[in-house]
Design an enzyme around this catalytic site. Sequence first.
Site, PDB file in Angstrom:
ATOM      1  N   ASP A  37       0.831  -1.209   0.000  1.00 19.13           N
ATOM      2  CA  ASP A  37       0.000   0.000   0.000  1.00 19.13           C
ATOM      3  C   ASP A  37       0.864   1.258   0.000  1.00 19.13           C
ATOM      4  O   ASP A  37       1.954   1.274   0.580  1.00 19.13           O
ATOM      5  CB  ASP A  37      -0.910  -0.022   1.243  1.00 19.13           C
ATOM      6  N   SER A  82      -6.973  -5.494  -5.671  1.00 19.62           N
ATOM      7  CA  SER A  82      -8.188  -5.948  -4.996  1.00 19.62           C
ATOM      8  C   SER A  82      -9.376  -5.867  -5.943  1.00 19.62           C
ATOM      9  O   SER A  82      -9.322  -5.216  -7.000  1.00 19.62           O
ATOM     10  CB  SER A  82      -8.461  -5.101  -3.748  1.00 19.62           C
ATOM     11  N   ASN A  85     -10.316  -2.332  -6.475  1.00 23.36           N
ATOM     12  CA  ASN A  85      -9.472  -1.514  -7.348  1.00 23.36           C
ATOM     13  C   ASN A  85     -10.031  -1.373  -8.763  1.00 23.36           C
ATOM     14  O   ASN A  85      -9.614  -0.476  -9.511  1.00 23.36           O
ATOM     15  CB  ASN A  85      -8.056  -2.095  -7.435  1.00 23.36           C
ATOM     16  N   SER A 214      -8.604  -4.416   5.275  1.00 26.31           N
ATOM     17  CA  SER A 214      -9.307  -4.107   4.031  1.00 26.31           C
ATOM     18  C   SER A 214      -9.793  -5.349   3.285  1.00 26.31           C
ATOM     19  O   SER A 214      -9.913  -5.344   2.066  1.00 26.31           O
ATOM     20  CB  SER A 214      -8.405  -3.268   3.099  1.00 26.31           C
TER      21      SER A 214
END
Length: 257
Positions: A37, A82, A85, A214
């Site tokens: 990240d 993800s 995304n 997340s």
Amino acid sequence: MNLRDRLRGLLVRLYARRVEGHLDHTQVPKHIGVIVDGSRRWAKAAGSTPVDGHRAGAEKIEEFLGWCTETDVEVVTLWLLSTDNFNRPPQELGPLLGIIEDVVRTLAADGRWRVHHVGTPDLLPSPMQTALKEAEEATAHVDGILVNVAIGYGGRQEIADAVRSMLLDAQEKGTSIEELAEAVDIDMIGRHLYTGDQPDPDLVIRTSGEQRLSGFMLWQTAHSEYYFCEVFWPAFRKVDFLRALRDYAARHRRYGG
């Protein structure tokens, strides 16, 4: 680079060697999950574009896996894309998918690691699906770190896919719903996850200072240790990695006991 920066770099390297020298390899996590990240924020701070940040983050991956090899880590799961995304603007998502595809091909060509995809293939464009399939086939024989590339991955989606797989498997075997309901347990669900035959992560590292999962490996991380690092992923250094390992080794994992 000025004298102050060179001196700072030298001190960091010396400190990293000291930490590594005191590292007990018997206490190293066997499976590390990484939420990579902060690439966009790193780029913004450097006055660059998000795509530049993603490229810098991609370049960090091989270096990170090299550190894992040196410290006897056996499995690494890298969360690269993800399911959320896919909501990013097309001008960012398109290049990002291309960068990730290049990462997959580079890892396969390196020859040191065994590549395995975790995620929902149907969400990915055809070139990405092809790259992942070819990478898995090309590295199936490799006796190195197993690298899970989490692409098009979401923790809730994984559990939903596991349940779907379990139901389809029961249907194929002629098992009734009643019989399946009687047989379902934690181990059965675990076998149908993307990482069904792998050990759960011992340690999860998240860069960029965010302190949340997340949706990362929601099932598998029930007993994992977490390490949240303030550094953005492209700037993640070996000393940051070693600090995470040192912190992990100092913890006492009791699994509720």
